[in-house]
Design an enzyme around this catalytic site. Sequence first.
Site, short mmCIF file in Angstrom:
data_model
loop_
_atom_site.label_atom_id
_atom_site.label_comp_id
_atom_site.label_asym_id
_atom_site.label_seq_id
_atom_site.Cartn_x
_atom_site.Cartn_y
_atom_site.Cartn_z
N ARG A 147 -115.15 33.63 5.96
CA ARG A 147 -113.77 33.34 6.14
C ARG A 147 -113.31 33.56 7.83
NH1 ARG A 147 -111.05 37.01 1.24
NH2 ARG A 147 -112.29 35.94 -0.47
N ARG A 149 -117.59 46.59 0.86
CA ARG A 149 -116.79 47.61 0.77
C ARG A 149 -117.35 48.88 -0.33
NH1 ARG A 149 -110.68 45.37 1.74
NH2 ARG A 149 -111.18 43.94 3.62
#
Length: 422
Positions: free
Chosen positions: A261, A390
Amino acid sequence: MLDPQLLRKNIETVRQALTRRGIELNTDQLRLLERRRKDIQVATETLQAERNRHSKEIGRVKAAGKDIRPLLDQVARLGEELKARAAELEKIHEELDEILRGIPNIPHESVPPGATEEDNEEVRRWGEPGQMDFTVKDHVDLGEALGLIDFEAATKVAGPRFVLLRGAIAGLHRALIQFMLDIHTREHGYTEVNVPYLVNPDSLFGTGQLPKFAGDQFLVEKQDLYLIPTAEVPVTNIARDAIIANEDLPVKYVCHSPCFRSEAGSYGQDTRGMIRLHQFEKVELVQLVEPENSYRVLEELTGHAESILQRLALPYRVVTLCGGDLGFAAAKTYDIEAWLPGQQKYREISSCSNFESFQARRMKARWRNPDTGRPELLHTLNGSGLAVGRTLIAIMENCQDEAGHIHIPEALHPYMGGKTVI
């Protein structure tokens, strides 16, 4: 993409629904285009009928031995007019399609009102953040002190917003991927797929990233291919232009992949650490289902993602996104947020969404309804199960001790060759 018939017949309902997203639909423009479309359609039908009458008359006049040249000229003139009307109608359809491509999905009635993430509604919590009687470190300080996370080397090799993992942290990252895949395939009934990491524009259009979010994508211009922002894109597009038999539903896929991204518009946000990178990895869950089952499946899929955090004993909460925080294609989304002691807050670790028929209409992804025998649009859903980087952060920060060691969750011990502490 929304149903064009919905806009034609219930434009005010659509307008009101989109205000819950903070979007004001230009109904005047749509109504004007729709009136022009109808007028041209009526004119076209009138011209077509007139041309048909003249064409039939040609036969009768010719049989009577009379001059048919005036009629031929009239038919030719009507043909030119029909071509002009057809071109005008095509232009209007293109304008309407362009507008449709830019309109987001309508929020489900259960989506709470609100403009930003501050308005999201908490649904539930699991686990309690641990009480640490020492100065808590974030994942950056922990990883760099251990010499196992290196942002400087990654920046040298690629640039900012990349990371290099070494040794046991790299091994823990890999272990998480295998652990997630095993749980989802062996216990939750998903079929694992391995997909291309480059996709064509049609695939990104199908799931809603193009054309509106072209700036968020990494484009390989010479090949006209894009690096995938998430495995949702190639996996969901497996159903593009397909008709799936009712007995084959639900289709349940799980896929591990890197994600790329550009993070356009996010400059200055989460610049420290691994929260927001240009390249990261996820284990993605995708389901293709009958429309009547999609909201039950959304709860199921969210539970599958939650189960990973529960097995890792990581505290988290689930929130329902408000209208203003919904993704472009989603009708309803649950965010799962893990507790990060280093930030003293919950941070998103998974988004689980029901897109209803929005993506399926763009992809022409259908199922055959056994009651009617006709193809109908599927409902598509996906969610991270989980974002690997994460999850790694959550383990590092929640499982640290005063000495800066990281205690590996018990569920991962078999995947770490018996290693229990980093």
